[in-house]
Design a protein around this motif. Structure first.
Motif, short mmCIF file in Angstrom:
data_model
loop_
_atom_site.label_atom_id
_atom_site.label_comp_id
_atom_site.label_asym_id
_atom_site.label_seq_id
_atom_site.Cartn_x
_atom_site.Cartn_y
_atom_site.Cartn_z
N ARG A 13 -9.48 -4.11 20.22
CA ARG A 13 -8.54 -3.86 21.31
C ARG A 13 -9.26 -3.30 22.53
O ARG A 13 -8.70 -3.27 23.62
N ASP A 14 -10.47 -2.85 22.32
CA ASP A 14 -11.28 -2.28 23.39
C ASP A 14 -12.02 -3.42 24.10
O ASP A 14 -12.65 -4.27 23.45
N ALA A 15 -11.95 -3.43 25.42
CA ALA A 15 -12.61 -4.50 26.18
C ALA A 15 -14.12 -4.45 26.03
O ALA A 15 -14.80 -5.48 26.12
N GLY A 16 -14.67 -3.26 25.79
CA GLY A 16 -16.12 -3.10 25.71
C GLY A 16 -16.77 -3.95 24.62
O GLY A 16 -17.67 -4.75 24.91
N PRO A 17 -16.37 -3.77 23.35
CA PRO A 17 -16.99 -4.57 22.29
C PRO A 17 -16.85 -6.08 22.50
O PRO A 17 -17.77 -6.85 22.20
N ARG A 18 -15.69 -6.51 23.02
CA ARG A 18 -15.49 -7.94 23.23
C ARG A 18 -16.41 -8.47 24.33
O ARG A 18 -17.00 -9.55 24.20
N ALA A 19 -16.53 -7.73 25.43
CA ALA A 19 -17.41 -8.16 26.51
C ALA A 19 -18.87 -8.12 26.07
O ALA A 19 -19.67 -8.99 26.43
N TYR A 20 -19.22 -7.09 25.30
CA TYR A 20 -20.58 -6.96 24.78
C TYR A 20 -20.94 -8.17 23.91
O TYR A 20 -22.01 -8.76 24.05
N ALA A 21 -20.02 -8.54 23.01
CA ALA A 21 -20.28 -9.66 22.11
C ALA A 21 -20.45 -10.97 22.88
O ALA A 21 -21.33 -11.78 22.56
N THR A 51 -16.60 -6.23 12.92
CA THR A 51 -15.40 -7.03 12.67
C THR A 51 -15.64 -8.53 12.88
O THR A 51 -14.73 -9.33 12.69
N GLY A 52 -16.85 -8.88 13.29
CA GLY A 52 -17.19 -10.30 13.41
C GLY A 52 -17.02 -10.90 14.79
O GLY A 52 -16.82 -12.11 14.92
N LEU A 53 -17.13 -10.09 15.84
CA LEU A 53 -16.98 -10.63 17.19
C LEU A 53 -18.09 -11.63 17.52
O LEU A 53 -17.84 -12.67 18.13
N LEU A 54 -19.31 -11.32 17.10
CA LEU A 54 -20.42 -12.27 17.31
C LEU A 54 -20.33 -13.42 16.31
O LEU A 54 -20.65 -14.57 16.64
N VAL A 55 -19.88 -13.10 15.10
CA VAL A 55 -19.72 -14.14 14.08
C VAL A 55 -18.79 -15.25 14.58
O VAL A 55 -19.06 -16.44 14.40
N GLU A 56 -17.68 -14.86 15.22
CA GLU A 56 -16.73 -15.84 15.74
C GLU A 56 -17.42 -16.86 16.63
O GLU A 56 -17.19 -18.07 16.53
N ILE A 179 -18.18 -3.14 32.48
CA ILE A 179 -16.94 -2.83 31.80
C ILE A 179 -16.33 -1.63 32.50
O ILE A 179 -16.86 -0.52 32.44
N GLU A 180 -15.22 -1.87 33.19
CA GLU A 180 -14.58 -0.84 33.99
C GLU A 180 -15.60 -0.25 34.96
O GLU A 180 -16.13 -0.96 35.80
N ASP A 181 -15.94 1.04 34.84
CA ASP A 181 -16.89 1.63 35.79
C ASP A 181 -18.28 1.79 35.20
O ASP A 181 -19.11 2.51 35.73
N GLN A 182 -18.53 1.11 34.09
CA GLN A 182 -19.83 1.22 33.41
C GLN A 182 -20.52 -0.14 33.36
O GLN A 182 -19.88 -1.17 33.14
N VAL A 183 -21.84 -0.14 33.59
CA VAL A 183 -22.63 -1.36 33.47
C VAL A 183 -23.51 -1.26 32.25
O VAL A 183 -24.29 -0.31 32.11
N MET A 184 -23.37 -2.21 31.35
CA MET A 184 -24.16 -2.22 30.11
C MET A 184 -25.43 -3.02 30.32
O MET A 184 -25.38 -4.17 30.76
N ARG A 185 -26.57 -2.41 29.99
CA ARG A 185 -27.86 -3.10 30.08
C ARG A 185 -28.69 -2.80 28.84
O ARG A 185 -29.71 -2.09 28.92
N PRO A 186 -28.31 -3.29 27.69
CA PRO A 186 -29.09 -3.01 26.48
C PRO A 186 -30.42 -3.74 26.47
O PRO A 186 -30.59 -4.77 27.12
N LEU A 187 -31.35 -3.17 25.73
CA LEU A 187 -32.63 -3.85 25.52
C LEU A 187 -32.44 -4.98 24.53
O LEU A 187 -31.59 -4.91 23.64
N ARG A 188 -33.23 -6.01 24.69
CA ARG A 188 -33.26 -7.11 23.72
C ARG A 188 -34.68 -7.24 23.21
O ARG A 188 -35.63 -7.36 23.99
N GLY A 189 -34.82 -7.22 21.90
CA GLY A 189 -36.12 -7.44 21.29
C GLY A 189 -36.09 -8.74 20.51
O GLY A 189 -35.13 -9.00 19.77
N THR A 190 -37.10 -9.57 20.69
CA THR A 190 -37.13 -10.86 19.99
C THR A 190 -38.51 -11.11 19.39
O THR A 190 -39.52 -10.58 19.85
N GLY A 191 -38.53 -11.92 18.36
CA GLY A 191 -39.78 -12.33 17.75
C GLY A 191 -39.52 -13.48 16.80
O GLY A 191 -38.37 -13.79 16.47
N ARG A 192 -40.58 -14.12 16.37
CA ARG A 192 -40.46 -15.24 15.42
C ARG A 192 -41.31 -14.95 14.20
O ARG A 192 -42.36 -14.31 14.30
N ARG A 193 -40.84 -15.42 13.06
CA ARG A 193 -41.70 -15.36 11.87
C ARG A 193 -42.73 -16.46 11.99
O ARG A 193 -42.41 -17.60 12.35
#
Length: 200
Positions: A13-21, A51-56, A179-193
């Motif tokens: 119900r929170d816009a944050g998790p949905r926008a993040y996903a 809850t599976g927001l990214l899974v969807e 999201i509202e008055d907050q800007v989300m800028r998480p780090l992303r780490g990637t790699g390959r086996r």
């Protein structure tokens, strides 16, 4: 009971998790495109799936997904989605030990900064990848000199990925979403086996 159980009922119900996903999914597609992996037909492990927001979004793109989470309440909501939508290619797992690779992709969305052993968890997850498979994580950035221990530094993420034997490691801003008055800028780490088992 997981500390996240109390958040389950109101999570979506929170816009944050949905926008993040949504933003994380776009970020993931960029990585997969760069690594030559098509979402359609891919086997994915979503560690800390909630809850599976990214899974969807992964299922809609044609992937099969094993969602892993310690929160029974959140997994119950994912199981309701699985039943409601008739997703035959999705499993909700309470323990990482139940996740059986090899996976084409392992994703961890804002979860690794909460585990007790970040490097050890990355090491375990990396072993679930097929040779050439892709690992992607997003986490809040913690300043090197911060008093608060929440989040991870770019160096901590990079060090853990390299120590896990992953190659082509990159760490940077994953996405930016307001999201509202907050800007989300998480780090992303990637790699390959590595394609070469002898390198692992």
């Amino acid at each position: 009971m997981s500390e996240w159980d109390e958040h389950a009922a109101d999570w979506e119900r929170d816009a944050g998790p949905r926008a993040y996903a949504e933003a994380a999914f776009g970020s993931l597609l960029d990585v997969l495109d760069g690594h030559g992996i098509e979402p359609a037909g891919a086997r994915v492990c979503d560690f800390g799936c909630g809850t599976g927001l990214l899974v969807e979004r992964l299922v809609t793109a044609g992937a099969s997904v094993d969602g892993v989470d310690t929160s029974t309440a959140m997994l119950d909501l994912l199981r309701e989605k699985i039943e409601r939508h008739g997703w035959s290619t999705v499993r909700a797992l309470e323990h990482l030990a139940s996740a059986v690779g090899p996976y084409d992709v392992v994703v961890c969305s804002s979860v690794l900064s909460f585990v007790d052993d970040h490097p050890g968890t990355v090491q375990r997850l990396a072993t679930l990848l097929r040779p050439g498979g892709t690992f992607v994580q997003w986490d809040w950035e913690r300043a090197v000199d911060a008093d608060d221990d929440h989040g991870l530094t770019a160096e901590e993420i990079s060090t853990a990925l390299v120590a896990a034997g992953l190659v082509d490691v990159e760490v940077g801003t994953g996405f930016e979403v307001a999201i509202e008055d907050q800007v989300m800028r998480p780090l992303r780490g990637t790699g390959r086996r590595s394609e070469n088992v002898a390198d692992l």
